[in-house]
Design an enzyme around this catalytic site. Structure first.
Site, PDB file in Angstrom:
ATOM      1  N   CYS A 103     -15.546  16.901  -3.233  1.00 24.05           N
ATOM      2  CA  CYS A 103     -14.734  17.064  -4.441  1.00 24.05           C
ATOM      3  C   CYS A 103     -13.324  17.514  -4.072  1.00 24.05           C
ATOM      4  O   CYS A 103     -13.119  18.644  -3.627  1.00 24.05           O
ATOM      5  CB  CYS A 103     -15.445  18.056  -5.358  1.00 24.05           C
ATOM      6  SG  CYS A 103     -14.417  18.905  -6.538  1.00 24.05           S
ATOM      7  N   CYS A 129     -11.895  20.626  -5.744  1.00 21.11           N
ATOM      8  CA  CYS A 129     -12.553  21.840  -5.248  1.00 21.11           C
ATOM      9  C   CYS A 129     -11.847  22.307  -3.981  1.00 21.11           C
ATOM     10  O   CYS A 129     -11.618  23.499  -3.782  1.00 21.11           O
ATOM     11  CB  CYS A 129     -14.020  21.574  -4.911  1.00 21.11           C
ATOM     12  SG  CYS A 129     -15.008  21.040  -6.307  1.00 21.11           S
TER      13      CYS A 129
END
Lengths: 309, 109
Positions: free
Chosen positions: B34, B37
């Site tokens: 991600c 993230c």
């Protein structure tokens, strides 16, 4: 901060490339970024059209590499959100940049590379169910939809590419588009049409996203027939275009009707000592390759203008 | 991550370390694939140092732990959930600026 400093607003490919060029020209350079460098590339699962990576490259990896490259040449970074900019009243004066935390920075030049953000659909349920089945990032959230049925809204490159990506996880992907044909490039269209997990709903818009704790269904309207329907889904991924992050420059530099900044070929805006590069700029093709090119041109133009050249 | 102040929690120790904790705990649900993230990771490390002794900053890898994210209905990452005495105080989805996270943290200080 000394007023011979070049400030770059935004750390996507345009801003990072401007930083690489400015740092190598030995201009004191500070990059201001709201969250952290990356931009829209961060949410791209794979970049297949950036030359030099024949197998494609993950969006975050490409950005990591650009950032490492800029740091190698001495880039200074800081966090901050710019709320307004005051161009110099006469030549020799600094650009004044006001930040959300109350600080004002004076700089010799400013390159705006704040990029663009994804649009929302603006329908009931979208905000309420964000993170609970409503998503704008297939690479982040796709894995939560193993064996599920998801909808993708949109018909451009991003929508079609991400619909294809989602078939890695979902058992069924329904692409909902308001027109009767896709706008995505042909190669992506061919891939999508050949994928047995993807089905298409044409001429249709989403009227609401329904569910209590999570997305359960979508209410649809066929624009051609006027027919309304409901489709059960576990998630909905929204890719309906972008808008430039230029609200803080309203009245400061000239923009088109959608807020994209107008520049000349050297990336100069209508205001002195301010340049624009990347997706926040009015141009025919918004891509990583054109963003990095803009960044280089803007840094070079700033270098000459700021007397470093 | 280099910062030792951030603790890593799992499905196995979530109840002890987060729900039964004395201090408020901010949990960052993340995964390696991600991008956003990864983007907020340095900021999470910073917060862990700055709020040391006041709020515990924890990370849970959703790739390796599926039952806790499932229990809290997480279907997007990064998601940050702020717990205090076992209750959810606030939940933030997506990569947001530090100011927004600090506003949430202020609710438990």
């Amino acid at each position: 901060m000394k007023s011979d400093t070049l400030v770059i607003a935004g750390g996507g490919p345009a801003g990072l490339t401007a930083a690489i060029y400015a740092c190598r020209a030995r201009i004191p350079t500070v990059l201001i970024e709201k969250v952290s460098p990356g931009g829209q590339v961060l949410i791209t699962d794979r970049v297949d059209n950036y030359p030099g990576f024949p197998e494609g490259i993950a969006g975050y990896e490409l950005v990591d590499r650009m950032l490492a490259q800029a740091k190698r040449f001495g880039l200074e970074q800081r966090n901050g959100e710019i709320i307004s900019v005051q161009p110099p009243a006469r030549s020799g004066e600094p650009v004044k940049i006001s930040l959300a935390d109350g600080e004002t920075i004076e700089a010799g030049g400013l390159i705006i590379a704040t990029g663009a953000s994804h649009n929302h659909l603006g329908v009931p349920g979208e905000t309420e169910l964000a993170g609970r089945g409503v998503s704008y990032c297939a690479t982040c959230d796709g894995p939560f939809f193993n064996d599920a049925h998801v909808a993708v809204v949109g018909g451009g490159d991003t929508a079609v590419q991400e619909a294809i990506f989602l078939t890695k996880f979902a058992k069924r992907v329904t692409l909902i588009h308001r027109r009767d044909q896709l706008r995505a490039i042909k190669l992506l269209q061919e891939e999508a049409f050949a994928n047995p997990k993807i089905e298409f709903v044409w001429d249709t818009v989403v009227e609401s996203i329904n569910g209590t704790d999570k997305v359960e269904s979508l209410s649809l309207l066929n624009k051609k027939t006027g027919e309304k329907s409901t489709i059960s889904v576990d998630g909905v991924f929204i890719f309906v275009g972008i808008h430039p992050n230029t609200q803080f420059l309203k009245g400061t530099v000239e923009m088109n009707q959608w807020g994209f900044i107008k520049t000349d070929e050297e990336m100069r805006t209508s205001a002195p000592s301010i340049w624009a590069a990347g997706d926040c700029r009015e141009k025919p093709l918004l891509q990583i390759v054109t963003a990095v090119a803009d960044g280089a041109v803007a840094a070079h133009s700033a270098e000459l203008s700021m007397g470093h050249g | 991550m280099a910062d030792e102040k951030v603790i890593h929690v799992t499905d196995g120790d979530f109840e002890t370390t987060v729900l039964n904790a004395e201090l408020p705990v901010l949990v960052d649900f993340w995964a390696a694939w991600c991008g956003p993230c990864r983007a907020i990771a340095p900021m999470i490390d910073e917060l862990a140092s700055e709020y040391d002794g006041k709020v515990v900053i924890a990370k849970m890898n959703v790739d390796e732990n599926s039952s806790t994210p499932g229990k809290f209905g997480i279907r997007a990452i990064p998601t940050l959930i702020l717990f205090n005495k076992g209750n959810v105080v606030d939940q933030i989805t997506g990569a947001v600026g530090k100011a927004m996270i600090e506003t949430a943290l202020a609710k438990v200080l």
